[in-house]
Structure formats: C-alpha cells, structure tokens
Design an enzyme around this catalytic site. Structure first.
Site, PDB file in Angstrom:
ATOM      1  N   TYR A  32       0.931  -0.911  -0.271  1.00  0.00           N
ATOM      2  CA  TYR A  32      -0.349  -0.271  -0.119  1.00  0.00           C
ATOM      3  C   TYR A  32       0.345   1.657   0.061  1.00  0.00           C
ATOM      4  CZ  TYR A  32       0.444   1.112   4.944  1.00  0.00           C
ATOM      5  OH  TYR A  32       1.182   1.505   5.982  1.00  0.00           O
ATOM      6  N   LYS A 146       6.526  -2.132   1.919  1.00  0.00           N
ATOM      7  CA  LYS A 146       5.422  -1.679   3.028  1.00  0.00           C
ATOM      8  C   LYS A 146       4.633  -2.217   2.513  1.00  0.00           C
ATOM      9  CE  LYS A 146       3.397   3.171   3.026  1.00  0.00           C
ATOM     10  NZ  LYS A 146       3.398   3.283   4.878  1.00  0.00           N
ATOM     11  N   GLU A 178      12.351   2.353  13.836  1.00  0.00           N
ATOM     12  CA  GLU A 178      12.246   3.705  13.710  1.00  0.00           C
ATOM     13  C   GLU A 178      10.346   2.992  14.574  1.00  0.00           C
ATOM     14  OE1 GLU A 178      10.027   2.452  10.222  1.00  0.00           O
ATOM     15  OE2 GLU A 178       9.478   0.399  10.077  1.00  0.00           O
ATOM     16  N   LEU A 202      10.760   1.035   7.321  1.00  0.00           N
ATOM     17  CA  LEU A 202      10.068   1.536   5.871  1.00  0.00           C
ATOM     18  C   LEU A 202      11.392   3.393   6.009  1.00  0.00           C
ATOM     19  CD1 LEU A 202       7.962   0.975   3.912  1.00  0.00           C
ATOM     20  CD2 LEU A 202       7.165   2.907   5.138  1.00  0.00           C
TER      21      LEU A 202
END
Ligand SMILES: Cc1ncc(COP(=O)(O)O)c(C=O)c1O
Length: 286
Positions: A32, A146, A178, A202
């Site tokens: 996505y 992702k 993250e 990411l």
C-alpha cells in the site's frame, strides 16, 4: 457522493466490496501507499508510486499500470471527491484465489483499491510536539516493504494509545529502528541522525525529503542506528511521516526531551519542509 477507485473503475464507496478469498484479506498479501494531498495536489506522488512499484516487485505482484497512468487515475480521484487537504490511501493485493499459502500458479489479477480522506495538517502537534513510549520491535525483517501486514505496527501503536502517547518508538536489541508509523530522528548540536535505510525500517518518503533538504541547506545528516540511551540524551527528537510531516517529540517514556520544548533544529526542518510543500503544491491553507 464519495467515489472510490476499484480495479480502474470509479464507483460509489457503498458499492466497493472485497471478495472473502482476496489474498489481501486472508494473508495481508499486498502492498500500500499513503500520499498527502495539499491544495488538491499530491505531494511527492512520483516518489510514493516508485516505492509502491519497488514494494510490489519485492513480493512478486505485477502492477499493470504505469506510474503515469496511476498518477492520472489518482488525480481524477481527487477531483471526483473535491479533496483539498487530505490523503489518498491505495493498495494492491495479489488478488482472489482459493486459500493456499503459496502464490497462485494460475494468472490472478491484483485487486487495486484507492480512496481519499479529508485530513487537516496536525497543527497542534507540529507546534507543541507529542509524547512517545519505547516498545520492543517485534516485527519481521523486511520492514522495507510497505506491506499490508501491519500487525506488529498495530500492536505497537496500541501500546502508545494505552499510555496516552502519540507514537511508539520501536527498538531491536540495542538500536532504535522507527516508530509504529513514522521514522525517528535525533538532533545533537547541528547534526541530525536517523536509522539507515535497510530491511529494518521503511525508507519514508518524508525521511528522504528531509535528507534532501538537509543536503541542500548544509545540515549534516548521519544515517546510522542509534541506541535508546542516545535517544534519551539527545538535544532534540522528532518523527517524520506523510501525515505527521516533521513532528517534534517532547517526551519519551514520560521523561521530557531536554526541557520538553520544541527544538530549534526541528523548527528549521519544519520550515524547510513547508517550503518544499508550497513549491510543489502551492500555498497551503492550514
Ligand atoms: C513503519 C513506518 N515507518 C515510516 C513511515 C513514514 O513513511 P512516509 O514518510 O513515507 O510516510 C511510515 C508511514 O506510514 C510507516 O508506516
């Protein structure tokens, strides 16, 4: 009427239905993107669509649309919904096939869905900062994709919500990786630092924009993992994402970052980021 894009067709939201044997629904087998829209224009659409294409290649989903075809469809989607400030959410799954873990052997058409959502800029958070907690990073080792599989991220965000915090900062062994849906940065003096873009994070589009802006403005950036101690001792901490832009972090685990005030470097980066938005999308209203 709210219109969504499903497999290349614009249809009313109420008519958009997913098959129970869609592999996205059963396995989270898909990818996505979330793209920011300011003034009815997409910000960094090319970079988002290139990352979508890279994610799809990594898991062997063949997207039959070119980046320019997708851009045209998404622009039409924005227009049909008269979206000014908000986001586009889009996803591709591997498609519909009888349940079986391995990829289908027959040709299956990926399911493509995109829709818009009104979303103002988070002005209060941008100005005053947010609170965070640290949580162990329990996710897989391909966080560079992702993927629709977000259970680890969802569980991390839930911990933040339960602690009355905006975001969870995840760590793997001794390194901060993250946030549950953001990249994390520290500032020391004139230097900023964030985890290197490898399989444990990411590579945020906002992250990439900040690095580019720093390069253009003589701000030193180190892309290297840092520890929780480094996080606690930093002069400033902030997070970045498409929806949160450059958001100051003013506390970690209930301990204020420095005096709990928004730092000067964070403000400088916020200003550079807003200038970048304006130069691509025009003057922004909120
Ligand atoms: C796990 C994770 N890391 C980082 C980010 C930030 O990426 P971007 O700046 O492309 O929104 C996100 C955004 O949703 C995310 O989910």
């Amino acid at each position: 009427m709210r219109m969504v894009l499903m497999n290349g067709e614009f249809i009313p939201r109420e008519q958009a239905k997913v098959d129970i044997e869609d592999r996205g629904y059963q396995f989270g087998d898909g990818i996505y993107e979330v793209i920011r829209v300011y003034n009815g224009k997409m910000f960094m659409a090319k970079e988002h669509l290139e990352r979508l294409s890279a994610s799809s290649e990594k898991i062997g989903i063949a997207i039959s649309y070119s980046i320019s075809e997708l851009t045209t469809l998404l622009e039409e989607l924005i227009a049909k919904n008269s979206l000014s400030t908000g986001i586009i959410y889009m996803q591709f799954t591997r498609g519909v096939s009888p349940r079986n873990h391995s990829y289908p052997t027959e040709a299956v058409t990926p399911t493509f869905v995109a829709y818009t959502k009104m979303l103002n800029r988070p002005l209060d958070n941008l100005e005053n900062g947010v609170s965070t907690i640290t949580v162990e990073d329990i996710r897989w080792s391909r966080c560079d994709i992702k993927s629709l599989n977000l259970l680890g991220n969802v569980m991390a965000k839930q911990k933040a919500t339960e602690a009355d915090c905006y975001e969870s900062i995840q760590y793997r062994e001794l390194s901060v990786t993250e946030g549950s849906s953001s990249n994390i940065w520290i500032v020391n003096g004139e230097k900023i630092q964030t985890h290197e873009a490898n399989q444990f994070i990411l590579n945020g589009i906002t992250r990439q924009k900040i690095i580019q802006l720093c390069g253009e403005n003589g701000i030193e950036v180190e892309e290297k993992a840092f520890s929780i101690e480094d996080l606690i001792d930093a002069d400033e901490v902030f997070l970045s994402s498409t929806t949160s832009e450059v958001t100051p972090i003013v506390s970690v685990n209930n301990v204020p970052v420095k005096e709990g005030k928004v730092g000067e470097m964070t403000k400088k980066l916020q200003n550079l980021f807003v200038e970048a938005i304006i130069s691509e999308c025009g003057q922004i209203s909120n």
